[in-house]
Each structure stands twice: as structure tokens, then as C-alpha cells.
Design a protein around this motif. Structure first.
Motif, PDB file in Angstrom:
ATOM      1  N   MET A 173      -7.999  -2.486  -3.041  1.00  0.00           N
ATOM      2  CA  MET A 173      -7.545  -2.957  -4.323  1.00  0.00           C
ATOM      3  C   MET A 173      -6.062  -3.336  -4.282  1.00  0.00           C
ATOM      4  SD  MET A 173     -10.283  -2.434  -6.536  1.00  0.00           S
ATOM      5  CE  MET A 173      -9.476  -2.513  -8.076  1.00  0.00           C
ATOM      6  N   LEU A 174      -5.415  -3.063  -3.173  1.00  0.00           N
ATOM      7  CA  LEU A 174      -4.017  -3.442  -3.019  1.00  0.00           C
ATOM      8  C   LEU A 174      -3.896  -4.486  -1.918  1.00  0.00           C
ATOM      9  CD1 LEU A 174      -2.325   0.070  -3.119  1.00  0.00           C
ATOM     10  CD2 LEU A 174      -2.274  -1.656  -4.909  1.00  0.00           C
ATOM     11  N   PRO A 175      -2.975  -5.405  -2.066  1.00  0.00           N
ATOM     12  CA  PRO A 175      -2.789  -6.376  -0.994  1.00  0.00           C
ATOM     13  C   PRO A 175      -2.239  -5.690   0.253  1.00  0.00           C
ATOM     14  CG  PRO A 175      -1.097  -6.633  -2.673  1.00  0.00           C
ATOM     15  CD  PRO A 175      -2.072  -5.609  -3.181  1.00  0.00           C
ATOM     16  N   LEU A 176      -2.591  -6.198   1.405  1.00  0.00           N
ATOM     17  CA  LEU A 176      -2.156  -5.586   2.664  1.00  0.00           C
ATOM     18  C   LEU A 176      -0.642  -5.534   2.782  1.00  0.00           C
ATOM     19  CD1 LEU A 176      -4.771  -7.033   5.159  1.00  0.00           C
ATOM     20  CD2 LEU A 176      -4.678  -4.758   4.136  1.00  0.00           C
ATOM     21  N   ASP A 177       0.065  -6.486   2.174  1.00  0.00           N
ATOM     22  CA  ASP A 177       1.520  -6.465   2.261  1.00  0.00           C
ATOM     23  C   ASP A 177       2.153  -5.413   1.344  1.00  0.00           C
ATOM     24  OD1 ASP A 177       1.030  -7.746  -0.139  1.00  0.00           O
ATOM     25  OD2 ASP A 177       2.384  -9.425   0.251  1.00  0.00           O
ATOM     26  N   ALA A 178       1.339  -4.673   0.597  1.00  0.00           N
ATOM     27  CA  ALA A 178       1.850  -3.603  -0.261  1.00  0.00           C
ATOM     28  C   ALA A 178       2.097  -2.320   0.533  1.00  0.00           C
ATOM     29  CB  ALA A 178       0.861  -3.320  -1.389  1.00  0.00           C
ATOM     30  N   VAL A 179       1.645  -2.293   1.771  1.00  0.00           N
ATOM     31  CA  VAL A 179       1.797  -1.107   2.612  1.00  0.00           C
ATOM     32  C   VAL A 179       3.063  -1.251   3.449  1.00  0.00           C
ATOM     33  CG1 VAL A 179       0.719   0.266   4.428  1.00  0.00           C
ATOM     34  CG2 VAL A 179      -0.698  -0.884   2.735  1.00  0.00           C
ATOM     35  N   PRO A 180       3.942  -0.244   3.408  1.00  0.00           N
ATOM     36  CA  PRO A 180       5.133  -0.318   4.255  1.00  0.00           C
ATOM     37  C   PRO A 180       4.749  -0.413   5.734  1.00  0.00           C
ATOM     38  CG  PRO A 180       5.302   1.494   2.695  1.00  0.00           C
ATOM     39  CD  PRO A 180       3.902   0.953   2.605  1.00  0.00           C
ATOM     40  N   GLU A 181       5.546  -1.116   6.505  1.00  0.00           N
ATOM     41  CA  GLU A 181       5.260  -1.290   7.926  1.00  0.00           C
ATOM     42  C   GLU A 181       5.156   0.072   8.611  1.00  0.00           C
ATOM     43  OE1 GLU A 181       7.049  -3.674  11.728  1.00  0.00           O
ATOM     44  OE2 GLU A 181       7.327  -4.483   9.718  1.00  0.00           O
ATOM     45  N   GLY A 182       4.168   0.194   9.474  1.00  0.00           N
ATOM     46  CA  GLY A 182       3.948   1.443  10.193  1.00  0.00           C
ATOM     47  C   GLY A 182       3.101   2.448   9.432  1.00  0.00           C
ATOM     48  N   ARG A 183       2.638   2.096   8.253  1.00  0.00           N
ATOM     49  CA  ARG A 183       1.805   2.969   7.431  1.00  0.00           C
ATOM     50  C   ARG A 183       0.452   2.290   7.245  1.00  0.00           C
ATOM     51  NH1 ARG A 183       4.904   6.740   4.132  1.00  0.00           N
ATOM     52  NH2 ARG A 183       2.904   7.803   4.198  1.00  0.00           N
ATOM     53  N   ALA A 184      -0.511   3.037   6.750  1.00  0.00           N
ATOM     54  CA  ALA A 184      -1.835   2.464   6.510  1.00  0.00           C
ATOM     55  C   ALA A 184      -2.459   3.144   5.292  1.00  0.00           C
ATOM     56  CB  ALA A 184      -2.727   2.666   7.727  1.00  0.00           C
ATOM     57  N   PHE A 185      -3.409   2.466   4.705  1.00  0.00           N
ATOM     58  CA  PHE A 185      -4.181   3.061   3.619  1.00  0.00           C
ATOM     59  C   PHE A 185      -5.127   4.099   4.198  1.00  0.00           C
ATOM     60  CE2 PHE A 185      -3.558  -1.232   1.631  1.00  0.00           C
ATOM     61  CZ  PHE A 185      -2.790  -0.806   0.569  1.00  0.00           C
ATOM     62  N   LEU A 186      -5.415   5.129   3.439  1.00  0.00           N
ATOM     63  CA  LEU A 186      -6.454   6.080   3.837  1.00  0.00           C
ATOM     64  C   LEU A 186      -7.807   5.437   3.610  1.00  0.00           C
ATOM     65  CD1 LEU A 186      -5.111   9.345   2.207  1.00  0.00           C
ATOM     66  CD2 LEU A 186      -5.090   8.747   4.624  1.00  0.00           C
ATOM     67  N   ASP A 187      -8.770   5.841   4.402  1.00  0.00           N
ATOM     68  CA  ASP A 187     -10.132   5.381   4.196  1.00  0.00           C
ATOM     69  C   ASP A 187     -10.637   5.995   2.891  1.00  0.00           C
ATOM     70  OD1 ASP A 187     -13.130   5.495   4.373  1.00  0.00           O
ATOM     71  OD2 ASP A 187     -12.666   4.382   6.192  1.00  0.00           O
ATOM     72  N   PRO A 188     -11.245   5.224   2.013  1.00  0.00           N
ATOM     73  CA  PRO A 188     -11.723   5.754   0.739  1.00  0.00           C
ATOM     74  C   PRO A 188     -12.724   6.909   0.883  1.00  0.00           C
ATOM     75  CG  PRO A 188     -11.826   3.365   0.737  1.00  0.00           C
ATOM     76  CD  PRO A 188     -11.459   3.788   2.135  1.00  0.00           C
ATOM     77  N   SER A 189     -13.387   7.008   2.030  1.00  0.00           N
ATOM     78  CA  SER A 189     -14.373   8.075   2.216  1.00  0.00           C
ATOM     79  C   SER A 189     -13.735   9.462   2.201  1.00  0.00           C
ATOM     80  CB  SER A 189     -15.148   7.870   3.514  1.00  0.00           C
ATOM     81  OG  SER A 189     -14.275   8.009   4.621  1.00  0.00           O
ATOM     82  N   VAL A 190     -12.401   9.539   2.301  1.00  0.00           N
ATOM     83  CA  VAL A 190     -11.716  10.828   2.245  1.00  0.00           C
ATOM     84  C   VAL A 190     -11.970  11.501   0.890  1.00  0.00           C
ATOM     85  CG1 VAL A 190      -9.481  10.009   1.396  1.00  0.00           C
ATOM     86  CG2 VAL A 190      -9.573  12.001   2.869  1.00  0.00           C
ATOM     87  N   MET A 191     -12.347  10.730  -0.110  1.00  0.00           N
ATOM     88  CA  MET A 191     -12.605  11.267  -1.445  1.00  0.00           C
ATOM     89  C   MET A 191     -13.987  11.883  -1.597  1.00  0.00           C
ATOM     90  SD  MET A 191      -9.854  10.915  -3.066  1.00  0.00           S
ATOM     91  CE  MET A 191     -10.487  11.429  -4.648  1.00  0.00           C
ATOM     92  N   CYS A 192     -14.910  11.588  -0.682  1.00  0.00           N
ATOM     93  CA  CYS A 192     -16.294  12.048  -0.839  1.00  0.00           C
ATOM     94  C   CYS A 192     -16.441  13.570  -0.936  1.00  0.00           C
ATOM     95  CB  CYS A 192     -17.177  11.484   0.270  1.00  0.00           C
ATOM     96  SG  CYS A 192     -17.344   9.700   0.179  1.00  0.00           S
ATOM     97  N   PRO A 193     -15.939  14.355   0.021  1.00  0.00           N
ATOM     98  CA  PRO A 193     -16.134  15.805  -0.083  1.00  0.00           C
ATOM     99  C   PRO A 193     -15.561  16.424  -1.361  1.00  0.00           C
ATOM    100  CG  PRO A 193     -15.510  15.223   2.152  1.00  0.00           C
ATOM    101  CD  PRO A 193     -15.330  13.987   1.309  1.00  0.00           C
ATOM    102  N   PRO A 194     -14.321  16.089  -1.773  1.00  0.00           N
ATOM    103  CA  PRO A 194     -13.843  16.706  -3.006  1.00  0.00           C
ATOM    104  C   PRO A 194     -14.627  16.266  -4.244  1.00  0.00           C
ATOM    105  CG  PRO A 194     -12.061  15.457  -1.943  1.00  0.00           C
ATOM    106  CD  PRO A 194     -13.262  15.358  -1.088  1.00  0.00           C
TER     107      PRO A 194
END
Length: 56
Positions: free
Chosen positions: A1-22
Motif C-alpha cells: 500500500m506504500l510506494p517502494l520509494d517510501a522505504v528508506p534505503e537499506g530498509r524493507a517492508f515486513l512481509d504482511p504474513s507477520v500479522m497472521c499469528p497475532p
């Protein structure tokens, strides 16, 4: 939902599946007494162990 250029260099978005267990746990009867808690998805397993050390 965010453009790729919204992420600071050297960082990455978490995979959305990290939300499944909680989310699954929060929808369970086991979570019925949980209120006003901050649950960080990437730390959920440790949070759950700390909450109930007897469960292992």
C-alpha cells in the motif's frame, strides 16, 4: 500500500504474513482477557511466552 520509494534505503517492508499469528490468537478464546496491550507482531511469540511461561 506504500510506494517502494517510501522505504528508506537499506530498509524493507515486513512481509504482511507477520500479522497472521497475532491476529489468529487475538480472535481466539485464549485472548478474551487481553485489553490495553501493545502487541508487536514481530515480537509476538516472545510476548506470548512471557505472558504464560508455564505454556512453554
Amino acid at each position: 500500500m506504500l510506494p517502494l520509494d517510501a522505504v528508506p534505503e537499506g530498509r524493507a517492508f515486513l512481509d504482511p504474513s507477520v500479522m497472521c499469528p497475532p491476529v489468529v490468537w487475538l480472535a481466539s478464546d485464549e485472548a478474551s482477557g487481553v485489553h490495553d496491550e501493545r502487541i508487536v507482531a514481530v515480537d509476538f511469540a516472545q510476548w506470548l511466552r512471557d505472558r504464560n511461561p508455564a505454556a512453554g
